[in-house]
Design an enzyme around this catalytic site. Sequence first.
Site, PDB file in Angstrom:
ATOM      1  N   ASP A  47     -28.030   6.915  46.308  1.00 27.28           N
ATOM      2  CA  ASP A  47     -28.040   8.620  46.013  1.00 27.28           C
ATOM      3  C   ASP A  47     -29.332   9.597  45.066  1.00 27.28           C
ATOM      4  O   ASP A  47     -30.412   8.638  45.065  1.00 27.28           O
ATOM      5  CB  ASP A  47     -27.050   8.498  44.368  1.00 27.28           C
ATOM      6  CG  ASP A  47     -26.799   9.292  44.082  1.00 27.28           C
ATOM      7  OD1 ASP A  47     -25.763   9.353  43.722  1.00 27.28           O
ATOM      8  OD2 ASP A  47     -27.356  10.186  43.273  1.00 27.28           O
ATOM      9  N   PHE A  80      -7.272   9.003  48.698  1.00 28.36           N
ATOM     10  CA  PHE A  80      -6.577   9.368  47.821  1.00 28.36           C
ATOM     11  C   PHE A  80      -6.722   8.656  46.429  1.00 28.36           C
ATOM     12  O   PHE A  80      -5.379   7.589  45.891  1.00 28.36           O
ATOM     13  CB  PHE A  80      -4.812   8.856  48.192  1.00 28.36           C
ATOM     14  CG  PHE A  80      -4.656   9.850  49.485  1.00 28.36           C
ATOM     15  CD1 PHE A  80      -4.828  10.940  49.672  1.00 28.36           C
ATOM     16  CD2 PHE A  80      -5.300   9.230  51.009  1.00 28.36           C
ATOM     17  CE1 PHE A  80      -4.538  11.484  50.971  1.00 28.36           C
ATOM     18  CE2 PHE A  80      -5.430   9.548  51.968  1.00 28.36           C
ATOM     19  CZ  PHE A  80      -4.477  10.526  51.948  1.00 28.36           C
ATOM     20  N   GLU A  89      -9.166   9.958  39.899  1.00 26.29           N
ATOM     21  CA  GLU A  89      -9.713   9.307  38.069  1.00 26.29           C
ATOM     22  C   GLU A  89      -9.312   8.461  37.882  1.00 26.29           C
ATOM     23  O   GLU A  89      -7.876   8.326  36.515  1.00 26.29           O
ATOM     24  CB  GLU A  89     -10.516  10.006  37.651  1.00 26.29           C
ATOM     25  CG  GLU A  89     -11.126  11.000  38.785  1.00 26.29           C
ATOM     26  CD  GLU A  89     -12.046  12.422  37.586  1.00 26.29           C
ATOM     27  OE1 GLU A  89     -12.565  13.699  38.346  1.00 26.29           O
ATOM     28  OE2 GLU A  89     -12.233  12.360  36.749  1.00 26.29           O
ATOM     29  N   LEU A  95       6.179  14.899  37.654  1.00 30.39           N
ATOM     30  CA  LEU A  95       7.547  15.463  37.221  1.00 30.39           C
ATOM     31  C   LEU A  95       7.210  15.414  35.838  1.00 30.39           C
ATOM     32  O   LEU A  95       7.994  16.264  35.182  1.00 30.39           O
ATOM     33  CB  LEU A  95       8.136  15.065  37.779  1.00 30.39           C
ATOM     34  CG  LEU A  95       8.799  15.875  39.452  1.00 30.39           C
ATOM     35  CD1 LEU A  95      11.071  14.878  39.146  1.00 30.39           C
ATOM     36  CD2 LEU A  95       9.114  16.760  38.814  1.00 30.39           C
ATOM     37  N   LYS A  96       5.725  15.679  35.185  1.00 27.42           N
ATOM     38  CA  LYS A  96       6.206  15.799  34.255  1.00 27.42           C
ATOM     39  C   LYS A  96       5.154  17.095  33.342  1.00 27.42           C
ATOM     40  O   LYS A  96       4.203  17.512  34.093  1.00 27.42           O
ATOM     41  CB  LYS A  96       5.372  14.319  33.038  1.00 27.42           C
ATOM     42  CG  LYS A  96       5.717  14.372  31.564  1.00 27.42           C
ATOM     43  CD  LYS A  96       5.469  12.939  31.158  1.00 27.42           C
ATOM     44  CE  LYS A  96       5.586  12.376  30.038  1.00 27.42           C
ATOM     45  NZ  LYS A  96       4.444  12.107  28.796  1.00 27.42           N
ATOM     46  N   GLY A 153       3.191  19.894  31.742  1.00 29.65           N
ATOM     47  CA  GLY A 153       1.788  19.643  30.711  1.00 29.65           C
ATOM     48  C   GLY A 153       1.486  21.003  30.274  1.00 29.65           C
ATOM     49  O   GLY A 153       2.529  21.700  30.754  1.00 29.65           O
ATOM     50  N   CYS A 191      -9.719  17.678  41.114  1.00 28.26           N
ATOM     51  CA  CYS A 191      -9.460  18.207  42.635  1.00 28.26           C
ATOM     52  C   CYS A 191      -8.746  19.404  43.288  1.00 28.26           C
ATOM     53  O   CYS A 191      -8.413  19.608  43.797  1.00 28.26           O
ATOM     54  CB  CYS A 191      -9.179  16.384  43.411  1.00 28.26           C
ATOM     55  SG  CYS A 191     -10.349  15.251  42.886  1.00 28.26           S
ATOM     56  N   LYS A 218      -9.574  23.219  42.530  1.00 28.61           N
ATOM     57  CA  LYS A 218     -10.570  23.024  43.366  1.00 28.61           C
ATOM     58  C   LYS A 218      -9.624  22.647  45.232  1.00 28.61           C
ATOM     59  O   LYS A 218      -9.834  23.583  45.856  1.00 28.61           O
ATOM     60  CB  LYS A 218     -11.569  22.383  43.600  1.00 28.61           C
ATOM     61  CG  LYS A 218     -12.886  21.961  45.069  1.00 28.61           C
ATOM     62  CD  LYS A 218     -13.729  21.069  44.552  1.00 28.61           C
ATOM     63  CE  LYS A 218     -13.652  19.651  44.678  1.00 28.61           C
ATOM     64  NZ  LYS A 218     -13.287  19.334  46.095  1.00 28.61           N
ATOM     65  N   LYS A 262      -6.718  14.615  31.354  1.00 29.37           N
ATOM     66  CA  LYS A 262      -6.302  14.067  31.523  1.00 29.37           C
ATOM     67  C   LYS A 262      -6.068  12.704  30.716  1.00 29.37           C
ATOM     68  O   LYS A 262      -7.483  12.496  30.743  1.00 29.37           O
ATOM     69  CB  LYS A 262      -5.399  13.049  33.121  1.00 29.37           C
ATOM     70  CG  LYS A 262      -6.061  12.690  33.540  1.00 29.37           C
ATOM     71  CD  LYS A 262      -5.705  12.212  35.230  1.00 29.37           C
ATOM     72  CE  LYS A 262      -6.732  11.399  35.893  1.00 29.37           C
ATOM     73  NZ  LYS A 262      -6.342  10.833  37.609  1.00 29.37           N
TER      74      LYS A 262
HETATM   75  C1  UGA Z   1      -5.430  13.564  42.444  1.00 35.20           C
HETATM   76  C2  UGA Z   1      -4.865  12.817  43.618  1.00 35.20           C
HETATM   77  O1  UGA Z   1      -3.284  12.547  41.766  1.00 35.20           O
HETATM   78  C3  UGA Z   1      -5.078  11.751  43.921  1.00 35.20           C
HETATM   79  O2  UGA Z   1      -4.339  11.037  44.752  1.00 35.20           O
HETATM   80  C4  UGA Z   1      -6.802  12.195  44.748  1.00 35.20           C
HETATM   81  O3  UGA Z   1      -7.116  11.229  45.319  1.00 35.20           O
HETATM   82  C5  UGA Z   1      -7.161  13.574  43.657  1.00 35.20           C
HETATM   83  O4  UGA Z   1      -6.912  14.441  42.981  1.00 35.20           O
HETATM   84  C6  UGA Z   1      -8.466  13.805  44.798  1.00 35.20           C
HETATM   85  O5  UGA Z   1      -8.261  14.700  45.393  1.00 35.20           O
HETATM   86  O6  UGA Z   1      -9.581  13.471  44.670  1.00 35.20           O
HETATM   87  P1  UGA Z   1      -7.234  13.634  39.639  1.00 35.20           P
HETATM   88  O7  UGA Z   1      -7.854  14.634  40.029  1.00 35.20           O
HETATM   89  O8  UGA Z   1      -7.666  12.244  39.536  1.00 35.20           O
HETATM   90  O9  UGA Z   1      -5.899  12.682  41.579  1.00 35.20           O
HETATM   91  O10 UGA Z   1      -5.115  13.736  38.901  1.00 35.20           O
HETATM   92  P2  UGA Z   1      -4.149  13.384  38.538  1.00 35.20           P
HETATM   93  O11 UGA Z   1      -3.417  12.471  37.991  1.00 35.20           O
HETATM   94  O12 UGA Z   1      -3.622  13.791  40.219  1.00 35.20           O
HETATM   95  O13 UGA Z   1      -3.628  14.667  38.046  1.00 35.20           O
HETATM   96  C7  UGA Z   1      -3.892  16.313  37.886  1.00 35.20           C
HETATM   97  C8  UGA Z   1      -3.974  17.193  36.996  1.00 35.20           C
HETATM   98  O14 UGA Z   1      -2.305  16.830  36.549  1.00 35.20           O
HETATM   99  C9  UGA Z   1      -3.444  16.842  35.550  1.00 35.20           C
HETATM  100  O15 UGA Z   1      -4.245  17.615  34.650  1.00 35.20           O
HETATM  101  C10 UGA Z   1      -2.851  15.713  34.564  1.00 35.20           C
HETATM  102  O16 UGA Z   1      -2.938  15.720  33.399  1.00 35.20           O
HETATM  103  C11 UGA Z   1      -1.928  16.810  35.371  1.00 35.20           C
HETATM  104  N1  UGA Z   1      -0.547  16.022  35.292  1.00 35.20           N
HETATM  105  C12 UGA Z   1      -0.743  14.999  36.308  1.00 35.20           C
HETATM  106  C13 UGA Z   1       0.379  16.579  34.872  1.00 35.20           C
HETATM  107  O17 UGA Z   1       0.427  17.239  34.168  1.00 35.20           O
HETATM  108  N2  UGA Z   1       1.758  16.072  34.639  1.00 35.20           N
HETATM  109  C14 UGA Z   1       2.065  14.816  35.911  1.00 35.20           C
HETATM  110  O18 UGA Z   1       3.101  14.123  36.365  1.00 35.20           O
HETATM  111  C15 UGA Z   1       1.097  14.157  36.532  1.00 35.20           C
END
Ligand code: UGA
Length: 447
Positions: free
Chosen positions: A43, A160, A163, A258-259, A261, A268, A271, A332
């Site tokens: 890094d 995949f 976070e 499917l929740k 929010g 991710c 973007k 989240k």
């Molecule tokens: C996401 C993907 O889920 C990963 O599979 C992927 O590898 C990652 O991006 C990436 O491209 O590196 P992440 O950004 O950590 O992961 O976040 P998520 O857990 O997917 O949540 C994304 C957003 O959706 C958050 O704002 C979360 O609060 C919201 N969310 C998620 C909901 O509102 N309802 C849900 O049921 C699930």
Amino acid sequence: MSGTTAPRSADRPARVAVVGTGYVGLTTGACLASLGHRVVCADADAGKVERLRRAEVDILEPGLPELVRDGLGSGRLEFVRDTPAAVREADVVFLCLPTPMGAGGAADLAAVEAVAREIRTELPDGCVVVNKSTVPVGTSERVGALLGRPEVPVVSNPEFLREGHAVHDFLHPDRVVVGGADPEAARRVADLYAPLAAPHVVTDAASAELTKYAANFFLAMKLSFANNLATLCERFGADVADVTAGIGRDPRIGEAFLKPGPGWGGSCLPKDTHALLSVCEAAGIDFPLLRATIETNVEHQRRLVERVVAQCAGPDGTLTGVRLALLGLAFKAGTSDLRDSPALALARQLRERGAELFAYDPALSETRPDLSDLVTLTGDPLEAADGAAACLVLTEWPQFRDLDWPAIAARLDGRVVHDFRNLLDQDRLERAGLVRQSIGSAFTMAG
Ligand code: UGA
């Protein structure tokens, strides 16, 4: 990492270099070392390298500090500043570099391209370069051209990792996707994951690259669908939790993601959906579903803001001078990451309407100069609630359920708690004399 079983070690340990120690790079390096590979992580940030050498991990990622400490202890994990030195002996070089949203929504590949130039003459013959960062279709080819080393194949191996669950997701993948023009090189990279016993999809580079965008687009689409469904439920007096349970048990649909929010965000999904839209536009491809997915998110957030305005605005129809308590700012629960956080998107709009915002987030310290124009960060929820016209739950931190709600009620000026994460217990709030407004069930405006 509770409830997870340790994967077995690699039969054929490889020498791996990982360039970039963000959450993807560091997780990849530490996890590959835990599988028995010999990993050098590079890094450019000298301070970060020093901290990592002391096993100090500055991101909130369960299990990661332990893996880093174990890797350092076993001698299988090293941290260096010198990228060329890190790659010189490697069998496989992972590029785990930031690809932020650039002009017009396209992914900015400056970091990937700069490192490709930096290492091109240092790579040993026969090593494989892996694009792990999320990069547009065609980037493997582009990196190959920048390297100008025909004997060094470039493959795509998208991540995949969620976070906050990155170590678990790495060590228990649903699938490993690797793609490149050289099937043998792709197979070598897939073999690094052999101890994990996950299904492998070995394909061409374009298919692997597109798989990543398709996955994040589909997840975002599911969330926009859920948020729209919540609006329908409010309108028709249905309950979104029951409707999503009803459809989600059909395995073709699935219950996850499917929740409803406050909109979807994070580093991710926004973007990657914008980057996909940008490449579609550049290729002259109309993708209305993708546009609608993004627009629905914006519209959903606007609607939630209007709900707060309708409830709290003064006689002039604005929120000027209205104090609001925000519970949660992270995108989240389980992370301190604020990148593209829906909470901040709502906060900005409420601020534009004149609101004074006081926020509490368990993962954020009180001093965040970058937020000072937007919100006042407080050290506890009671302080945030003091004199507020309403309380908004914006991040699904489980501990918010067990807050001292009677004490919060005593500090609030108003009665309404906008539970934008459908997290809180209705009865408990009612007993505290509060009115809970969730998303996606019969909605009654309370004063
Ligand atoms: C996401 C993907 O889920 C990963 O599979 C992927 O590898 C990652 O991006 C990436 O491209 O590196 P992440 O950004 O950590 O992961 O976040 P998520 O857990 O997917 O949540 C994304 C957003 O959706 C958050 O704002 C979360 O609060 C919201 N969310 C998620 C909901 O509102 N309802 C849900 O049921 C699930």
